[in-house]
Structures are given as structure tokens and as C-alpha cells.
Motif scaffolding. Structure first.
Motif, short mmCIF file in Angstrom:
data_model
loop_
_atom_site.label_atom_id
_atom_site.label_comp_id
_atom_site.label_asym_id
_atom_site.label_seq_id
_atom_site.Cartn_x
_atom_site.Cartn_y
_atom_site.Cartn_z
N PHE A 408 0.84 -1.21 0.07
CA PHE A 408 -0.10 -0.13 0.02
C PHE A 408 0.77 1.45 -0.08
O PHE A 408 0.25 2.44 -0.14
CB PHE A 408 -0.88 -0.14 1.16
CG PHE A 408 -2.09 1.00 1.25
CD1 PHE A 408 -2.97 0.75 0.07
CD2 PHE A 408 -2.33 1.77 2.05
CE1 PHE A 408 -4.14 1.56 -0.03
CE2 PHE A 408 -3.34 2.86 2.17
CZ PHE A 408 -4.40 2.75 1.17
N GLU A 410 3.46 3.61 -1.64
CA GLU A 410 3.95 3.82 -2.94
C GLU A 410 5.28 3.70 -3.39
O GLU A 410 5.52 3.11 -4.63
CB GLU A 410 3.33 5.35 -3.22
CG GLU A 410 2.05 5.51 -3.57
CD GLU A 410 1.23 4.90 -5.05
OE1 GLU A 410 2.14 4.50 -5.49
OE2 GLU A 410 0.10 5.03 -5.12
N HIS B 254 3.55 7.57 2.24
CA HIS B 254 2.81 7.81 0.99
C HIS B 254 2.11 6.72 0.43
O HIS B 254 2.71 5.87 0.01
CB HIS B 254 4.06 8.33 0.36
CG HIS B 254 3.30 8.99 -1.17
ND1 HIS B 254 4.03 8.51 -2.19
CD2 HIS B 254 2.49 9.66 -1.54
CE1 HIS B 254 3.54 9.10 -3.32
NE2 HIS B 254 2.55 9.63 -3.00
N LYS B 255 0.82 6.90 0.68
CA LYS B 255 0.08 5.75 0.39
C LYS B 255 -0.76 5.74 -0.96
O LYS B 255 -0.94 6.84 -1.39
CB LYS B 255 -0.91 5.53 1.66
CG LYS B 255 -0.12 5.42 2.97
CD LYS B 255 -1.09 5.05 3.94
CE LYS B 255 -2.36 5.61 4.29
NZ LYS B 255 -2.22 7.10 4.83
N LEU B 256 -1.09 4.66 -1.47
CA LEU B 256 -2.16 4.35 -2.62
C LEU B 256 -3.43 5.09 -2.18
O LEU B 256 -3.79 5.91 -3.07
CB LEU B 256 -2.28 2.90 -2.79
CG LEU B 256 -3.26 2.46 -3.84
CD1 LEU B 256 -2.76 3.06 -5.16
CD2 LEU B 256 -3.45 1.10 -3.87
N GLY B 257 -3.85 4.93 -1.14
CA GLY B 257 -5.16 5.49 -1.01
C GLY B 257 -5.18 5.81 0.72
O GLY B 257 -4.20 5.98 1.41
N LEU B 258 -6.49 6.38 0.95
CA LEU B 258 -6.53 6.80 2.49
C LEU B 258 -5.56 8.08 2.87
O LEU B 258 -5.16 7.97 3.92
CB LEU B 258 -6.56 5.62 3.50
CG LEU B 258 -7.59 4.52 3.28
CD1 LEU B 258 -7.17 3.36 4.42
CD2 LEU B 258 -8.96 4.99 3.89
N ARG B 419 -8.45 3.08 -4.72
CA ARG B 419 -7.42 3.14 -3.84
C ARG B 419 -7.67 3.02 -2.51
O ARG B 419 -6.72 2.52 -1.68
CB ARG B 419 -6.82 4.54 -4.31
CG ARG B 419 -6.33 4.83 -5.65
CD ARG B 419 -5.70 5.85 -6.01
NE ARG B 419 -6.66 7.03 -6.08
CZ ARG B 419 -6.45 8.06 -5.24
NH1 ARG B 419 -5.86 7.97 -3.99
NH2 ARG B 419 -7.40 9.04 -5.45
N ASP B 420 -8.81 3.75 -1.89
CA ASP B 420 -9.02 3.81 -0.50
C ASP B 420 -9.19 2.15 -0.08
O ASP B 420 -8.76 1.76 1.10
CB ASP B 420 -10.13 4.48 -0.06
CG ASP B 420 -9.88 6.12 -0.27
OD1 ASP B 420 -8.53 6.32 -0.15
OD2 ASP B 420 -10.80 6.85 -0.10
N ARG B 422 -8.11 -0.59 -0.93
CA ARG B 422 -7.08 -1.40 -1.32
C ARG B 422 -6.58 -2.19 -0.04
O ARG B 422 -6.43 -3.33 0.17
CB ARG B 422 -5.82 -1.13 -2.28
CG ARG B 422 -4.95 -2.04 -2.50
CD ARG B 422 -5.45 -2.99 -3.48
NE ARG B 422 -4.73 -4.37 -3.67
CZ ARG B 422 -4.73 -5.55 -2.91
NH1 ARG B 422 -5.44 -5.40 -1.63
NH2 ARG B 422 -3.82 -6.37 -3.04
N VAL B 423 -6.08 -1.50 0.88
CA VAL B 423 -5.56 -1.82 2.17
C VAL B 423 -6.27 -2.70 2.95
O VAL B 423 -5.79 -3.30 3.87
CB VAL B 423 -4.89 -0.51 2.86
CG1 VAL B 423 -5.88 0.26 3.57
CG2 VAL B 423 -3.61 -1.10 3.88
#
Lengths: 566, 566
Positions: A408, A410, B254-258, B419-420, B422-423
Motif C-alpha cells: 500500500f 507507493e 505516502h500511500k496508494l489511498g486513505l 485506492r482507499d 485496497r489496504v
């Protein structure tokens, strides 16, 4: 984790699974000997590993930008593009008449997969140009061909395709862009196009837009559409970029992925264009370009799958967590992680084989003019596109999952594959539209092309029974079930076919995947575990998919919008 | 497209599908009358629609930032948090002893779904606090309870859970964070924790970290771990935030979502902590928190699914493209779009019903002390978590697909749901680990709890045959197939069970989904089309899933890392 070009895998699939030897046996592609194939794949692979793969993250982090009407591309992309053009990779499949290599699509498709694995957002650029070259070869006047094709092949100029408008996406015929005759043989094109991939860049001498527009006397719908070449700079008498044309980039989209690929809103204000093909017959020319692009996009799914798989496998072989059944080893030895990696590898193999089999059929159709090969190519194209991009997304999803929490984040890079892959299931015709093409246009022969392919699969399975009885028996039975499903399908009304289109296409891909895995296992015993994974664990899905297909449309329409909204 | 809280849907599922009336019939939850339930859902729904949903995009666009060691939250999040706390929503399920409302989990879970649909990254904050409250209620000393729980319930303070370290993710027992006895009853905690959800914020008076660490005499592995309360500010004699503790945020991910939820790397440098529960028994307390959180995270999947479905349906009912079989209507009338929307709705219903059935079992287990209810809750928790979050991702994926090319454009909002979501399939125990919990710990009763549930499903299907013979017959047969699969499963070695864990869990969810859809269709005939969709089009997948489960581990290990890498 660097990308490693799967050159030997391509050799195996081309030679042992999809029958590339037939292509090399034709006059047209006699140069595609095993030695040439090996040399080309190795050379392209080296470019991908050393020059292009290092650009992938920079493209994601530093998207292309629009500055004062000029597109500034991501760091290193100009150099990467230059390396692609210098290798001659843009014109691999183009005719030698204009400087192309004249190599088969089967080889081009393999090279495109590697470039896409290395840097998908950059790969889109030459992919668009390749489609344009093919459309021009088939439909443009000699003058246009001689002016444009050599420069597109050399990479000096780039090509784009302009179909979509805000109100005309899947329904291309609804477009509003207008063309008027200037009286001097040229046309004035006016309108706005959206989602234009690589609509502009700062490294090509010219951008050649193929634009769909309607003449004043064009009929409504797709039958009244014409195709125009509308270059950014109007070539002067020497064929060099001259006066700026009346067109420009309005804005770039902020996308989920493929940040390195500038997706433009293009505005044409009486821009000067040249007719490609005949007036009102633009869709035919555009279909040439789209057919090529459909296989190319299907292979983009495989590109992402291969890269995501390599990335996840490297992580799983390095990451230690908990005691596995094999001891205190890396997580690759946990059963469920092995299951995920097995699925990733099995799907990637199957999608690659389907795409390359489609490419072989295209090559054979061209080289021999044989209608059966052409029908085979037409049948496999929507499957290659939809299944390839479906599994591109699924494999990238699993790649994130293998990474656990790190997936998750990037910086890990796993999430980028998911983001980049997403649109491949949408552009060049959504995967739903691909499925409708399969159950509609591709079944207008009453299923003949499908039955011929299924017969080959059954014949091969019957032969394979001698050495791999269990696996071969499953493939045979699944092919037989798909034959019955096809018989049912072709007897239905159009909308019942459409209702079952997506599950039918997936069932077809499952059977093809089982078939190619079986071929691989027969040719090389070390591939039996992967074939067993595909045939015993994945192929059984075809039953449920066919059951879903048979449900038809009535049940879907019983679920009214009001019921959905309640 | 604004979010609309599905209040009447909750009422229907609670009343007609998962048997909430049993909960309201207990002494403990006697206050949860239908009127109270209606009032609470309506009130919470209004908050979600008007206050929280408008924050969702801002949280994505303006992530929480770390500035000079202080976390600055996304625009509006402080106000949104305040509104949640003022409504009393944090302490809904907490005991009235410390100011909680003492309402059942079934109701809390429904409210949490709505808050998560409106703004998932903000919802994570109270979700963490709720888990902490529950852990403290069960394991903390009276002094700690009295000091912390009222402030957590009021929202004055927030709670976090600190398990993960760089080398200790799924394998919690590998942690290296140390605790030493200070001699005054407190402990000094030293170490680094990663992936700490809402590790800090700028709107709470204190952040209460529950931290897992090992005492010098703690055994290796999970049995030597203790749990500590380590507050950001050490409470003074009046219980107000006093001296700054020796802990801090090192960085945010730095995340994909949230993006709106700050995920922190936390550093503890001899920070003062208080023991929760007994020394070396920290995992038991942490499991209380994680069990609660697992259902909460499963419901987060449903949150995203509901929001993504509403978003896609609104688009499909508005967007015109091509002529549909019903005329020149919106794309919702294309068969394949209807299919996607039907799947989205059917999965969302099933996952919500499973989660709420799990919550009802938790409530009944608490209210009655009945071991069968407790076993039911334990059995359903991993299914609710894994299936809920799997379909959260799948539905969000389909939501993007319904949008076509617009789905890839971030401004549309469809991609954010993907994106949100996914985790959610990863945190609180990856879905693979949930499945291993199901086939491992939850089958240590020899399958008793599973068989009891399957018997109820079969009995219900038998009754339903009178009015819905076709659908009921399919559910009955699928339950019977799952019973046989369970009999096979419990007889296997651990790693064969693990190899089949994920497909088994999904097959179980398919059968449960069929069962709850059947109940819904029986209670309300207008729900028959959706039930038919689920039972005729989705339920058949159980056969292939069970076939995959039965393949066992040997085939996975035959696929060696060397073969995968070749």
C-alpha cells in the motif's frame, strides 16, 4: 528490483506453444528465423532492462505537465523515446517500402510486451504511432504515405488517434467534430477531442493526429464519419514541419495511473487536415488502427502482469516472516503466498500465449490471405484484449497482496502497477465491448471459427492423453463444455448473448489457457506443475462462467434501475 | 453525486435477515428497540450525508502532513471528527459504566459502515479508538479505565494500536520493541513501530498508544509480549494532559489511498508506559482489540462497496451512450452495465448481511454467555473481514469500469474508492491470514460451528422450497457441497488446509450470501431479482472454489521458487 526481460520464455512460447515456425515458413516473413527472433528479443530486452525500466518510477512521480500550451514530458522520457526509435522498434512491423523492418506481429507483440513491462506510460507513445502507420499503409494516398510513414517509422514524428469526445466514447458515431472542404483538397477540422493519448510531447518534431470528424453531408452515426490527418505543424514543400496548425492542447488529465503518458483534451479550430481513405468511410480506416491497438493493449495487460509478478516474486523470496512449512525461510514458502504467485504466473503465461497466438494468426492471415487464419485472428483479438487486461489488473492486485502492508506504500512500486494497469481494461473498447464483439460480430459465422479452434484443442488434448491423462482429460472436457456453450450462445437473441458476453469470454480464455498450458507441459516436463495449477485450480471456473452466461438478459432487466436504487 | 445513507436497507437486513430482534430481546440490549434503532440510524445517516461525505475528496487531495513533528490533518477533518464525537458515535458500543451508550455491535457496525462510506480515512480514527476502549474494558486496571475510557468515549482523546514493526508484520511475535520496569510501577518503552494508523493528529487533546513490547524476561515469540498504554502526554494528577512523553512521529507514509488518514512511523525512546493486563499476556488483550477491529475492517469493505455502487449507479442512470435495448436511454439499460451493477449490489448486500450476522452473534454471545453464539461470532469474523474487503475492492473496480474512461480520471471520484479500499484486504491481518484463521483455529472444534450454521441454512432452504423452489434448491445444494468440503477440510493436515484456505473462505461466503439473499427474497418479493442474480449467477462459483480447495499443498510446493523465477 530490476525488470528482467523474459527472452527465453518468449522463445519457448513462440516456438513450442503458438507455432511461430509456420510464420517463418511463409515468404512474407521468411526473415523471421529463430536466429533473428533470438537476436531481436535479446536486443530489445537489453534496452528494456537498462534504459527503459529505470524511467518507470520517474514517470509516475513526475507526470507530464502542460506549461504555456506546451507538454513537458517526464524526466528521461525524451532519452528513452530516442533509444526506442534508434533501435528501430517503432517500425518493426511496418512495411520495408517506407523503411520498416517488415517483421511479423508475433515478434512485434513480444517486443511491445517488454517495452510495456519496463515503462508502460512511455510504451503507449510508439504503440499509438504503430497503429497510425498501419492505418496509413492501408488507407492513405501515396503522397501521404511517402510524406508521413518514413518519419513515423524513424520516430522523428509521432502519431495519435483522436476518436473520443465528451459525448462520444463507446458510441463513436455520436461525435460532433466537423470537417469542411477547403476547396483545395484539404479540409478544415473543428471540434474538441478528449482522452487523447500522447496528444503532445516535447521530443518529436511533429505530432500527427488522425482525427475522426463528420463532413456537412455526412450521415448521422458511424456511416457518416471521415478520417483526417491533422498534423501539429503543416509540412512545407520539403516535408519539414512548417506553419503551426490551428490545434492545441487544452488540458491534461489527472489520472489514476500512467502519469508519464500525457492524456490530452485537444482543440481543433479549423485545423488543416488531409483525408485518409474515402469521405464518409473513416471508420473502416480507424478500425484498422483499433484492431492493431486492441492486441497491443491486451499485451499491455501482460506487460504489467509480468512486471508485477517479477516484483512480487523478488519480494516474496527475500521477505522473512514467520516459520513456513519449509522452516524459517522466506514468505514464498507459505502455502497461500505460493498460491498467489502460482496464479500470477499461470495467468501471465496464458494471457501471453493467447496474445501471441492471435499475433501468429494475424501474421498467417496476412502472409497467406487464408480466410481461416483471418477469422482466427478476428476471434482471438477481443479475447486477447479483454483477458490480457483483466489479468493485468488481477495479477497487479495480487502483487500488492503479496507485499502485505508494504504493497500500500507507493515507494514499493507494487501499487503503481495496479494504477497503471487499470485503464487497459477500459481503453480501446472496454472489456465489456470486447466481449460483445466476441459474441456478436465474431459469431456471425455461426460459430465456425470458434468450433474450428475448439476442435484443435480437443484433438490436441486427445493426443496428450497418452502422457498427461489427467490434465488432458480436463482440457478436453472443458473444451467440450465450451462447444456446447457456444452452440447455446449462437442460437440466442442479441441481448441474451450480450448479457452472457463477459462470462463467455472469460470461459473461452480459461479453456485457451488450459490448452496452452497443456502444450507447454507436453513440450517441457518442468512446466507440468504450472500447467497443473492452471488446469486443476483455475480451469474449473469455466463451469460457473458458463452457468452465468446461460442466465440471459431477462433476469438482468428484472433488476430495474428503481430496484437497484432502492 | 452525494452519498445517501441506506437507513431503510439496514432496517431490513437487521430485522428481516440477521435476526436483530433476538438482540433486542436480551436484558443487556433491551434498549435497542426498533424505534431506537431507527432513530440512531437516521441521526447517524444525516451526519454522514451532510457533514462527513463532503470531506472525502478533500482528504484525498490534501493528505495529512508532518510539519516540524506535528501532524496537520486534512481540511475539515477536525470539524468532522468533532461532529462524530458530539454525536456520541465513538462510544456507541462502550459500557455505560464509563459514559458509553452500551448499544449492540450490530448497531455500531451499521453506523460505522455509513461513516466509512462517507469518509473512510476519517472513520479509521474512531474505529481505532473503539477497539482500544474495548481492550481497556476487558484488560485494564480500574485506575486506567477510569482515567482513559471516559476521555476516549467523549473523543477528547484518541486511541491507536501499535503492533507492526519493520521486521514484524504478520508475524507479530518477531517484534523487537523493549519495555523495562521503572521500579515505580511504570515501564520504559523503546522501539520503532510502523504503519500506525492515525499515529497523531492536531485535533485531540491526547493520543493514547497501546504498544506491544517485550520485557527483558519475556519469552521469544508471542508468548513473551506485553501490552502498554503509552500516552503522548502523561496525564497529570487531575487526569489532564501533562508532560510530553518520549515518543514522536518519525514520518508519514505516502500511500496508494486513505490519504486523509496519517499512517505513522512511531519512535518510542524510553517512553513512560502503563501495563495493560498481565506481563507477558499482551497478545490476549491485543486480540480483543483486533477481533473488534476485524469486523470493523470487514465493514469498511462494505462501506466502500456501498459508496462506489451509489456513485456508479448515478453515473449509469445519467450517462447516455449508444442505443440500448430499451431505446435511447442511459447506459444502465445496456445488459453488461446492468450485469455489473447487479453484481455490485448483490455482493454489497451479501457482505453487509454477513457482517451484521457476525455482529448479532457477538451481541448474543455477550448478552447470553452462550458458547454457541460465541463460536458463531468467531467463525463469521474472518469471513466478514476477508469477504467484505475482497468485495469492497471488487465493487470499487467495477465502479470504475461502469464509468468507462471517466473512471480513470481522478476528478470523477470512482478511482479513489479503489485506492482507499485496497489496504482493507491487507490490514488487521491479510485476507490470506483470515482464511488460515478460518480453516485453522476456527475448525479446532472439528467443524461443529460450521456444521451448525450450514444446518440452519439447509433448514431454511427446505422451508423456502414451498415458495421459491428453484432458488432454495440451489442454496440447499450449495450448503450441502460446503458441508462435504468442510468434512474434507477438517480431516487434512494443517498445510493442506492452508493451501485451500482462501478458496474455502470464498466458497463459504458464497453460500452465506445465497442464504441471506434467499431470506431477503422470502421476506420481500421485490428482492427476488437480486436474490436470483446472486444465486443463479454468483453462487455457482462455489463448485470451482471447492475444487481448488481440494487440490491441497503438494501441487503448490511442486511449483518451486526456481520454477517460478525461470
Amino acid at each position: 528490483m530490476p525488470y528482467r526481460a523474459p527472452v527465453s520464455e518468449f522463445r519457448f512460447v513462440l516456438d513450442q506453444v503458438v507455432g511461430m515456425d509456420q510464420v517463418a515458413a511463409t515468404d512474407l516473413f521468411a526473415e523471421a528465423t529463430p536466429e533473428t527472433v533470438e537476436a531481436i528479443l535479446s536486443e530489445a530486452g537489453k534496452l528494456c532492462e537498462t534504459v527503459l525500466a529505470p524511467l518507470n518510477r520517474a514517470g509516475d512521480l513526475t507526470p507530464a505537465k502542460l506549461e504555456n500550451g506546451v507538454v513537458r514530458t517526464s524526466p528521461g522520457f525524451a532519452e528513452g523515446y530516442k533509444a526506442i526509435t534508434e533501435g528501430g522498434w517503432v517500425g518493426m512491423a511496418a512495411s520495408p517500402d517506407h523503411g520498416g523492418m517488415g517483421l511479423p506481429m508475433s515478434l512485434t507483440t513480444a517486443v511491445n510486451e517488454m517495452i510495456g513491462s519496463a515503462c508502460l506510460s512511455l510504451q503507449l507513445n510508439p504503440l499509438m504511432t504503430q497503429g497510425q502507420i498501419e492505418a496509413l499503409e492501408h488507407h492513405a494516398s501515396d503522397a501521404i504515405k511517402e510524406l508521413y510513414i518514413p518519419k513515423l517509422i524513424s520516430g522523428e514524428w509521432c502519431g495519435t488517434m483522436n476518436l473520443t469526445e465528451a459525448g462520444a466514447g463507446s458510441d463513436v458515431g455520436a461525435l460532433r467534430t466537423k470537417a469542411e472542404r477547403n476547396g483545395d483538397g484539404t479540409y478544415a477540422v473543428t471540434g474538441q477531442k478528449i482522452f487523447i493519448t500522447w496528444g503532445d510531447n516535447d521530443f518529436a518534431g511533429n505530432i500527427c493526429h488522425l482525427v475522426l470528424a463528420r463532413l456537412p453531408d455526412g450521415a448521422p452515426g458511424t456511416r457518416g464519419i471521415s478520417l483526417f490527418m491533422v498534423p501539429k505543424f503543416i509540412p512545407d514543400e520539403n516535408g519539414n514541419p512548417g506553419k503551426r496548425n490551428s490545434l492545441g492542447v487544452v488540458s491534461l488529465e489527472h489520472k489514476l495511473g500512467l502519469h508519464g503518458s500525457p492524456t490530452a483534451v485537444m482543440q481543433y479550430d479549423g485545423a488543416t487536415g488531409w483525408l485518409i481513405g474515402e469521405e464518409h468511410k473513416g471508420m473502416a480506416a480507424m478500425f484498422t488502427m483499433m484492431n492493431n491497438a486492441r492486441l497491443g493493449v491486451g499485451m499491455q495487460g501482460v506487460s504489467v502482469a509480468e512486471a508485477a509478478f517479477q516484483h512480487a516474486l523478488a519480494y516474496a523470496m527475500d521477505r522473512k516472516q514467520g516459520k513456513t512449512p519449509l522452516g524459517a525461510t522466506a514468505i514464498v514458502d507459505h502455502a497461500d503466498v505460493r498460491r498467489m504467485l502460482g496464479q500470477m504466473k499461470a495467468e501471465t503465461f496464458a494471457a501471453r500465449a493467447i496474445a501471441l497466438a492471435c499475433a501468429v494468426a494475424i501474421d498467417m492471415g496476412r502472409a497467406t490471405g487464408n480466410a481461416d487464419w483471418q477469422a482466427r485472428a478476428a476471434l482471438l483479438t477481443p479475447i486477447a484484449k479483454a483477458y490480457g487486461t483483466d489479468i493485468g489488473n488481477e495479477v497487479a492486485y495480487l502483487g500488492v497482496q503479496v507485499h502485505g502492508g508494504m504493497g500500500f506504500i507507493e515507494e514499493t512500486g507494487a501499487a503503481q502497477f495496479s494504477r497503471d494497469a487499470r485503464v487497459t481494461a477500459i481503453y480501446e473498447g472496454t472489456n465489456g465491448i470486447q466481449a460483445m464483439d466476441l459474441v456478436g460480430r465474431k459469431m456471425m459465422d455461426g460459430g465456425t471459427a470458434a468450433y474450428r479452434l475448439l476442435q484443435e484443442i480437443e484433438d490436441h488434448a486427445s493426443e496428450a492423453r497418452a502422457s498427461l491423462a489427467d490434465l488432458a482429460g480436463d482440457v478436453w472436457a472443458a473444451a467440450e463444455a465450451l462447444r456446447e456453450a457456444t452452440e447455446w450462445l449462437v442460437a440466442q437473441e442479441a441481448n441474451d448473448r450480450n448479457a452472457g458476453a463477459v462470462p463467455y469470454l472469460r470461459a473461452f480464455a480459461r479453456v485457451l489457457g488450459g490448452h496452452y498450458h497443456l502444450k507447454a507441459a507436453l513440450a517441457d516436463a518442468s512446466r507440468q506443475p504450472l500447467a497443473a495449477f492452471a488446469i486443476k485450480r483455475l480451469l474449473p471456473e469455466h463451469t460457473a462462467l458458463i452457468a452465468q452466461m446461460r442466465e440471459g438478459a431477462a433476469g438482468l432487466y428484472a433488476l430495474t434501475p428503481e430496484a437497484l436504487a432502492s
